[in-house]
Design an enzyme around this catalytic site. Sequence first.
Site, short mmCIF file in Angstrom:
data_model
loop_
_atom_site.label_atom_id
_atom_site.label_comp_id
_atom_site.label_asym_id
_atom_site.label_seq_id
_atom_site.Cartn_x
_atom_site.Cartn_y
_atom_site.Cartn_z
N GLU A 282 37.04 41.23 45.65
CA GLU A 282 35.76 40.60 45.30
C GLU A 282 35.51 39.49 46.30
O GLU A 282 36.30 38.54 46.41
CB GLU A 282 35.82 40.02 43.89
CG GLU A 282 36.08 41.09 42.85
CD GLU A 282 35.53 40.69 41.50
OE1 GLU A 282 34.45 40.07 41.45
OE2 GLU A 282 36.20 40.98 40.51
N ARG B 261 41.96 29.85 34.22
CA ARG B 261 42.67 28.62 33.86
C ARG B 261 43.28 27.98 35.10
O ARG B 261 44.17 27.14 34.99
CB ARG B 261 43.81 28.92 32.89
CG ARG B 261 43.39 29.51 31.59
CD ARG B 261 44.64 29.68 30.74
NE ARG B 261 44.42 30.60 29.65
CZ ARG B 261 45.38 31.02 28.84
NH1 ARG B 261 46.61 30.58 29.00
NH2 ARG B 261 45.11 31.86 27.88
N TYR C 209 37.43 34.21 47.71
CA TYR C 209 38.35 33.58 48.67
C TYR C 209 37.73 32.54 49.62
O TYR C 209 38.47 31.83 50.29
CB TYR C 209 39.07 34.67 49.48
CG TYR C 209 40.02 35.45 48.60
CD1 TYR C 209 41.25 34.90 48.25
CD2 TYR C 209 39.68 36.69 48.08
CE1 TYR C 209 42.12 35.58 47.42
CE2 TYR C 209 40.55 37.38 47.26
CZ TYR C 209 41.76 36.83 46.93
OH TYR C 209 42.62 37.50 46.10
N PHE D 56 45.36 46.35 52.87
CA PHE D 56 46.66 45.90 52.34
C PHE D 56 46.45 44.92 51.20
O PHE D 56 45.34 44.49 50.98
CB PHE D 56 47.55 45.30 53.44
CG PHE D 56 46.97 44.10 54.14
CD1 PHE D 56 47.04 42.83 53.58
CD2 PHE D 56 46.34 44.24 55.37
CE1 PHE D 56 46.51 41.72 54.24
CE2 PHE D 56 45.81 43.13 56.05
CZ PHE D 56 45.89 41.87 55.47
C1 LIG Z 1 40.57 37.25 40.54
C2 LIG Z 1 41.69 36.64 39.71
C3 LIG Z 1 43.00 36.71 40.49
C4 LIG Z 1 41.32 35.16 39.42
O1 LIG Z 1 42.39 34.51 38.78
P1 LIG Z 1 42.16 33.20 37.89
O2 LIG Z 1 43.49 32.61 37.62
O3 LIG Z 1 41.30 33.52 36.76
O4 LIG Z 1 41.35 32.24 38.91
P2 LIG Z 1 41.17 30.67 38.77
O5 LIG Z 1 41.10 30.28 37.31
O6 LIG Z 1 42.19 29.96 39.60
O7 LIG Z 1 39.73 30.52 39.43
C5 LIG Z 1 39.52 29.93 40.69
C6 LIG Z 1 38.06 29.97 41.01
O8 LIG Z 1 37.68 31.31 41.33
C7 LIG Z 1 36.60 31.73 40.49
N1 LIG Z 1 36.84 33.12 40.20
C8 LIG Z 1 37.93 33.63 39.62
N2 LIG Z 1 37.82 34.96 39.53
C9 LIG Z 1 36.64 35.31 40.08
C10 LIG Z 1 35.97 36.53 40.26
N3 LIG Z 1 36.51 37.68 39.87
N4 LIG Z 1 34.77 36.51 40.86
C11 LIG Z 1 34.21 35.34 41.24
N5 LIG Z 1 34.82 34.14 41.09
C12 LIG Z 1 36.01 34.14 40.51
C13 LIG Z 1 36.71 30.85 39.28
O9 LIG Z 1 35.46 30.73 38.63
C14 LIG Z 1 37.16 29.54 39.86
O10 LIG Z 1 36.04 28.85 40.45
P3 LIG Z 1 35.89 27.27 40.42
O11 LIG Z 1 37.09 26.74 41.16
O12 LIG Z 1 34.61 27.03 41.12
O13 LIG Z 1 35.90 26.91 38.98
C15 LIG Z 1 41.87 37.37 38.38
O14 LIG Z 1 40.66 37.33 37.68
C16 LIG Z 1 42.31 38.82 38.54
O15 LIG Z 1 43.50 39.09 38.48
N6 LIG Z 1 41.37 39.75 38.74
C17 LIG Z 1 41.68 41.17 38.90
C18 LIG Z 1 42.47 41.44 40.18
C19 LIG Z 1 41.76 40.94 41.40
O16 LIG Z 1 40.55 41.05 41.55
N7 LIG Z 1 42.54 40.36 42.30
C20 LIG Z 1 42.08 39.91 43.59
C21 LIG Z 1 42.57 40.92 44.56
S1 LIG Z 1 41.93 40.61 46.19
#
Ligand SMILES: CC(C)(COP(=O)(O)OP(=O)(O)OC[C@H]1O[C@@H](n2cnc3c(N)ncnc32)[C@H](O)[C@@H]1OP(=O)(O)O)[C@@H](O)C(=O)NCCC(=O)NCCS
Length: 358
Positions: free
Chosen positions: A73, A45, A77, A358
């Site tokens: 993942e 979202r 980023y 980290f």
């Molecule tokens: C990864 C995470 C933080 C994403 O949060 P989110 O609020 O759903 O992300 P957003 O809705 O702001 O998405 C931003 C963009 O990233 C993409 N995205 C989000 N999660 C992703 C994932 N796991 N893999 C690939 N792309 C991803 C979305 O599709 C979106 O793309 P767009 O801008 O082209 O539509 C969340 O899924 C999470 O907490 N995952 C588990 C913990 C984790 O992996 N944290 C990262 C640690 S380095």
Amino acid sequence: MHAAFEGDRVVGGAAALALQMTVPGGSLPCTGVTAVGVDPTHRRRGILTRMMRAQLDAAHERGDPIAALWPSEASIYGRFGFGLASFAVELQVPRDHSAFALPVERIPARIISAEEALDAFPRVYDRVAARTPGMYARSREWWKSRILPDPRERRRSAGPARRVLLERDGEPVAYAIYRHQQAFEYGVSTGSLLVVEAFAADPAAEAALWRYLCDIDWVATITASLLPLDHPLLLLVTDMPRLRFTLSNALWVRLVDVGAALSGRGYRDGGEIVFDVVDTFAPWNEGRWRLADGRAERTDAEPDVLLPAAELGAAYLGGVTFGQLGRAGRVDEMKPGALGRADSVFRGDRAPWCPETF
Ligand SMILES: CC(C)(COP(=O)(O)OP(=O)(O)OC[C@H]1O[C@@H](n2cnc3c(N)ncnc32)[C@H](O)[C@@H]1OP(=O)(O)O)[C@@H](O)C(=O)NCCC(=O)NCCS
């Protein structure tokens, strides 16, 4: 720490560590992005995007020229301007094939307590960190809370942490933290020595430290991860093809402020390069930057290289070359030979190394 709220409930968070990171020719304040997560009930979202926005704006206001992270993942980023800037290698050395090519200096080794390590280890670490891009300064608190404690949950299936110190004439010159993962089959050890970290102040101490680690009994394999691509262990051993070598990603770097970041590192020569930077997430970086004599300034000159900010972050520590990025289609060479020129300016004398996540 930034948090995302729904009403008074926290549904996401992103933390920033205040790091001082070594870059080629110096060190810079660096936002260490970590502890990023969004509740599974609130994903996709745009919450992460908004936290990244708030975090980057805060880093920019604070004046941190760069930000860095270890991604869980890799696909997340790049859109926020982070580029893959360094690699982590895991080496597995079969103890039976761990002979070294050259004679090794004998340096006395002692197993020491965490308390003693708190004073001794930083004397080695600080010397290595100061010359290695990607490493960062550790405060005493960092040593006490992150590096030296040995709680059970960190051991996984291995034993307690051992801390070994090598001293030459009473001066700490190398240390390692490692664990035993014991296993036997038919009375023969099939276990591993897991090296958590190992640093040496000079090449002779490096060889002595790894000889110590490879000579520990009841071990079949010495496993060390989070090593740099150019780690000397590859060349210390005679029988390199016996080593198992696994490559993964390490630091991703973002230039928060392109001008300050480019001017804040050292260069091999003062050659001139004009970059045209595309940066929709940090529009203050957009446009042409002229790097000459180690200083970056705004310019209207014709660009040599057109590239997204993430790719400039990838090349920043010297761990990825512009030539590599060009061959992968990630940057555009606008004048013939420009990527080669950029590489001769940016190239460092060692691969970036971030020895802890980290
Ligand atoms: C990864 C995470 C933080 C994403 O949060 P989110 O609020 O759903 O992300 P957003 O809705 O702001 O998405 C931003 C963009 O990233 C993409 N995205 C989000 N999660 C992703 C994932 N796991 N893999 C690939 N792309 C991803 C979305 O599709 C979106 O793309 P767009 O801008 O082209 O539509 C969340 O899924 C999470 O907490 N995952 C588990 C913990 C984790 O992996 N944290 C990262 C640690 S380095």
